[in-house]
Design a protein around this motif. Structure first.
Motif, PDB file in Angstrom:
ATOM      1  N   ASN A  87       0.781  -1.238   0.000  1.00 20.10           N
ATOM      2  CA  ASN A  87       0.000   0.000   0.000  1.00 20.10           C
ATOM      3  C   ASN A  87       0.812   1.286   0.000  1.00 20.10           C
ATOM      4  OD1 ASN A  87      -2.508  -1.364   0.062  1.00 20.10           O
ATOM      5  ND2 ASN A  87      -2.197  -1.777   2.231  1.00 20.10           N
ATOM      6  N   LEU A  88       2.120   1.189   0.230  1.00 18.84           N
ATOM      7  CA  LEU A  88       2.935   2.400   0.310  1.00 18.84           C
ATOM      8  C   LEU A  88       3.243   2.964  -1.071  1.00 18.84           C
ATOM      9  CD1 LEU A  88       5.501   1.457   3.088  1.00 18.84           C
ATOM     10  CD2 LEU A  88       3.686   3.159   3.235  1.00 18.84           C
ATOM     11  N   LYS A  89       3.341   4.278  -1.145  1.00 18.76           N
ATOM     12  CA  LYS A  89       3.709   4.962  -2.388  1.00 18.76           C
ATOM     13  C   LYS A  89       5.098   5.552  -2.177  1.00 18.76           C
ATOM     14  CE  LYS A  89       2.397   8.555  -5.602  1.00 18.76           C
ATOM     15  NZ  LYS A  89       2.643   9.962  -5.510  1.00 18.76           N
ATOM     16  N   ILE A  90       6.047   5.157  -3.019  1.00 14.98           N
ATOM     17  CA  ILE A  90       7.407   5.663  -2.917  1.00 14.98           C
ATOM     18  C   ILE A  90       7.457   7.081  -3.483  1.00 14.98           C
ATOM     19  CG2 ILE A  90       9.794   5.368  -3.674  1.00 14.98           C
ATOM     20  CD1 ILE A  90       9.171   2.339  -3.906  1.00 14.98           C
ATOM     21  N   VAL A  91       8.054   7.985  -2.704  1.00 19.00           N
ATOM     22  CA  VAL A  91       8.209   9.365  -3.145  1.00 19.00           C
ATOM     23  C   VAL A  91       9.701   9.634  -3.332  1.00 19.00           C
ATOM     24  CG1 VAL A  91       7.839  11.802  -2.572  1.00 19.00           C
ATOM     25  CG2 VAL A  91       6.137  10.088  -1.910  1.00 19.00           C
ATOM     26  N   ASP A  92      10.098   9.872  -4.574  1.00 23.12           N
ATOM     27  CA  ASP A  92      11.486  10.192  -4.880  1.00 23.12           C
ATOM     28  C   ASP A  92      11.665  11.705  -4.954  1.00 23.12           C
ATOM     29  OD1 ASP A  92      12.629   7.593  -5.146  1.00 23.12           O
ATOM     30  OD2 ASP A  92      11.618   7.368  -7.077  1.00 23.12           O
ATOM     31  N   TYR A  93      12.896  12.122  -4.767  1.00 20.49           N
ATOM     32  CA  TYR A  93      13.255  13.528  -4.885  1.00 20.49           C
ATOM     33  C   TYR A  93      12.984  14.017  -6.307  1.00 20.49           C
ATOM     34  CZ  TYR A  93      16.290  17.462  -5.872  1.00 20.49           C
ATOM     35  OH  TYR A  93      16.767  18.670  -6.292  1.00 20.49           O
ATOM     36  N   ARG A  94      12.472  15.247  -6.386  1.00 22.95           N
ATOM     37  CA  ARG A  94      12.275  15.904  -7.687  1.00 22.95           C
ATOM     38  C   ARG A  94      12.913  17.287  -7.604  1.00 22.95           C
ATOM     39  NH1 ARG A  94       7.368  14.928  -6.116  1.00 22.95           N
ATOM     40  NH2 ARG A  94       6.606  17.003  -6.532  1.00 22.95           N
ATOM     41  N   PRO A  95      13.628  17.717  -8.637  1.00 21.67           N
ATOM     42  CA  PRO A  95      14.320  19.018  -8.589  1.00 21.67           C
ATOM     43  C   PRO A  95      13.412  20.192  -8.228  1.00 21.67           C
ATOM     44  CG  PRO A  95      15.020  17.778 -10.517  1.00 21.67           C
ATOM     45  CD  PRO A  95      13.894  17.008  -9.888  1.00 21.67           C
ATOM     46  N   GLU A  96      12.134  20.129  -8.588  1.00 22.77           N
ATOM     47  CA  GLU A  96      11.239  21.249  -8.280  1.00 22.77           C
ATOM     48  C   GLU A  96      10.966  21.400  -6.778  1.00 22.77           C
ATOM     49  OE1 GLU A  96       8.720  17.912 -10.176  1.00 22.77           O
ATOM     50  OE2 GLU A  96      10.615  18.896 -10.596  1.00 22.77           O
ATOM     51  N   GLN A  97      11.409  20.438  -5.975  1.00 20.20           N
ATOM     52  CA  GLN A  97      11.245  20.546  -4.528  1.00 20.20           C
ATOM     53  C   GLN A  97      12.256  21.505  -3.904  1.00 20.20           C
ATOM     54  OE1 GLN A  97      11.313  16.037  -4.258  1.00 20.20           O
ATOM     55  NE2 GLN A  97      10.153  16.564  -2.430  1.00 20.20           N
ATOM     56  N   GLU A  98      13.372  21.722  -4.584  1.00 23.60           N
ATOM     57  CA  GLU A  98      14.456  22.546  -4.033  1.00 23.60           C
ATOM     58  C   GLU A  98      13.939  23.870  -3.490  1.00 23.60           C
ATOM     59  OE1 GLU A  98      17.652  22.101  -3.243  1.00 23.60           O
ATOM     60  OE2 GLU A  98      17.506  20.039  -3.954  1.00 23.60           O
ATOM     61  N   GLY A  99      14.445  24.224  -2.316  1.00 27.71           N
ATOM     62  CA  GLY A  99      14.120  25.507  -1.724  1.00 27.71           C
ATOM     63  C   GLY A  99      12.857  25.523  -0.864  1.00 27.71           C
ATOM     64  N   ARG A 100      12.103  24.446  -0.875  1.00 31.89           N
ATOM     65  CA  ARG A 100      10.876  24.361  -0.078  1.00 31.89           C
ATOM     66  C   ARG A 100      10.858  23.013   0.662  1.00 31.89           C
ATOM     67  NH1 ARG A 100       7.961  28.741   0.042  1.00 31.89           N
ATOM     68  NH2 ARG A 100       8.023  30.039  -1.785  1.00 31.89           N
ATOM     69  N   VAL A 101      10.081  22.980   1.739  1.00 30.41           N
ATOM     70  CA  VAL A 101       9.976  21.759   2.536  1.00 30.41           C
ATOM     71  C   VAL A 101       8.882  20.859   1.962  1.00 30.41           C
ATOM     72  CG1 VAL A 101       9.446  20.805   4.820  1.00 30.41           C
ATOM     73  CG2 VAL A 101      10.713  22.968   4.631  1.00 30.41           C
ATOM     74  N   PHE A 102       9.294  19.663   1.570  1.00 33.37           N
ATOM     75  CA  PHE A 102       8.362  18.632   1.113  1.00 33.37           C
ATOM     76  C   PHE A 102       8.787  17.299   1.721  1.00 33.37           C
ATOM     77  CE2 PHE A 102       7.938  21.778  -2.314  1.00 33.37           C
ATOM     78  CZ  PHE A 102       6.560  21.905  -2.352  1.00 33.37           C
ATOM     79  N   PHE A 103       8.035  16.271   1.411  1.00 35.62           N
ATOM     80  CA  PHE A 103       8.328  14.918   1.891  1.00 35.62           C
ATOM     81  C   PHE A 103       9.770  14.547   1.531  1.00 35.62           C
ATOM     82  CE2 PHE A 103       8.334  10.311   1.694  1.00 35.62           C
ATOM     83  CZ  PHE A 103       7.643   9.976   2.850  1.00 35.62           C
ATOM     84  N   GLY A 104      10.492  13.985   2.500  1.00 30.41           N
ATOM     85  CA  GLY A 104      11.865  13.546   2.274  1.00 30.41           C
ATOM     86  C   GLY A 104      12.918  14.591   2.591  1.00 30.41           C
ATOM     87  N   ALA A 105      12.510  15.813   2.931  1.00 34.30           N
ATOM     88  CA  ALA A 105      13.465  16.890   3.200  1.00 34.30           C
ATOM     89  C   ALA A 105      14.152  16.719   4.547  1.00 34.30           C
ATOM     90  CB  ALA A 105      12.743  18.241   3.172  1.00 34.30           C
ATOM     91  N   TRP A 106      15.434  17.080   4.588  1.00 35.82           N
ATOM     92  CA  TRP A 106      16.150  17.287   5.836  1.00 35.82           C
ATOM     93  C   TRP A 106      15.955  18.757   6.172  1.00 35.82           C
ATOM     94  CZ3 TRP A 106      18.291  13.973   9.154  1.00 35.82           C
ATOM     95  CH2 TRP A 106      18.588  12.682   8.691  1.00 35.82           C
ATOM     96  N   VAL A 107      15.445  19.040   7.349  1.00 34.19           N
ATOM     97  CA  VAL A 107      15.131  20.413   7.728  1.00 34.19           C
ATOM     98  C   VAL A 107      15.806  20.740   9.058  1.00 34.19           C
ATOM     99  CG1 VAL A 107      13.270  22.059   8.177  1.00 34.19           C
ATOM    100  CG2 VAL A 107      12.863  20.135   6.631  1.00 34.19           C
ATOM    101  N   GLU A 108      16.402  21.933   9.105  1.00 28.78           N
ATOM    102  CA  GLU A 108      16.916  22.435  10.378  1.00 28.78           C
ATOM    103  C   GLU A 108      16.070  23.639  10.753  1.00 28.78           C
ATOM    104  OE1 GLU A 108      21.266  22.875  11.536  1.00 28.78           O
ATOM    105  OE2 GLU A 108      20.598  24.982  11.481  1.00 28.78           O
ATOM    106  N   VAL A 109      15.556  23.617  11.971  1.00 29.35           N
ATOM    107  CA  VAL A 109      14.705  24.699  12.465  1.00 29.35           C
ATOM    108  C   VAL A 109      15.241  25.204  13.801  1.00 29.35           C
ATOM    109  CG1 VAL A 109      12.602  23.908  11.287  1.00 29.35           C
ATOM    110  CG2 VAL A 109      13.107  23.076  13.590  1.00 29.35           C
ATOM    111  N   GLU A 110      14.854  26.444  14.119  1.00 28.53           N
ATOM    112  CA  GLU A 110      15.274  27.041  15.387  1.00 28.53           C
ATOM    113  C   GLU A 110      14.101  27.825  15.962  1.00 28.53           C
ATOM    114  OE1 GLU A 110      18.828  30.029  16.969  1.00 28.53           O
ATOM    115  OE2 GLU A 110      18.823  29.337  14.891  1.00 28.53           O
ATOM    116  N   ASN A 111      13.912  27.717  17.280  1.00 27.07           N
ATOM    117  CA  ASN A 111      12.824  28.483  17.898  1.00 27.07           C
ATOM    118  C   ASN A 111      13.388  29.751  18.549  1.00 27.07           C
ATOM    119  OD1 ASN A 111      13.869  27.720  20.393  1.00 27.07           O
ATOM    120  ND2 ASN A 111      12.213  26.312  20.880  1.00 27.07           N
TER     121      ASN A 111
END
Length: 167
Positions: free
Chosen positions: A71-95
């Motif tokens: 039932n799982l859908k594999i999500v691969d990286y797509r170049p149009e994701q660059e610069g925004r947070v989407f599935f698969g992103a490594w994100v660093e955040v600070e409060n």
């Protein structure tokens, strides 16, 4: 309800786990159960009891993994994701208090035994989706709302090592 998404690395890891359970662990435990059963009285045979329980656990996990992988859908990286947070992103955040977190947004089945992965369904991931570096995201939790600023966003391209970005 869980979003049925998975990264390619996560899908491959689940497949490896299923293969290991089915081809290695299960036959080994089955041999132990047969050996313990041949000793006679099963009611007081700890080897039999333990391995029979382990066999049920393996079978339960195998059933879950087979259904899950179907039932799982594999999500691969797509170049149009660059610069925004989407599935698969490594994100660093600070409060505002200066606390910094770095994590990868992945599917539910990938978060276990990984303290630097969060589910796409988590409040943090939902608040960050589609945001860019320097954007603020307000994350509502039971303890109240916290504002996080995005410091960086990165993606693993096809073929990159999964462990190269671990926090």
């Amino acid at each position: 309800m869980r979003t049925p998404l998975v990264t390619r690395q996560g899908y491959e890891a689940l497949k490896r786990e299923l293969d290991e359970l089915w081809r290695v662990e299960r036959p080994d435990v089955t041999r132990k159960v047969s050996w313990a059963a041949s000793l006679g009285d099963r009611s007081e045979n700890a080897d039999y009891q333990y391995n029979k329980k382990r066999l049920r656990e393996i079978d339960r996990r195998v059933r879950y993994l087979r259904k899950c992988l179907e039932n799982l859908k594999i999500v691969d990286y797509r170049p149009e994701q660059e610069g925004r947070v989407f599935f698969g992103a490594w994100v660093e955040v600070e409060n505002d208090a200066g606390k910094v977190l770095k994590f990868r947004i992945v599917g539910y089945d990938e978060i276990f035994e990984r303290n630097n992965y969060i589910s796409i369904d988590s409040p943090m991931a939902r608040a960050l989706l589609k945001k860019a570096v320097d954007d603020e995201a307000v994350v509502a939790t039971e303890a109240g709302s916290v504002t996080w600023t995005i410091n960086s966003i990165a993606y693993e391209k096809q073929g990159e090592n999964d462990d190269s970005n671990n926090a």
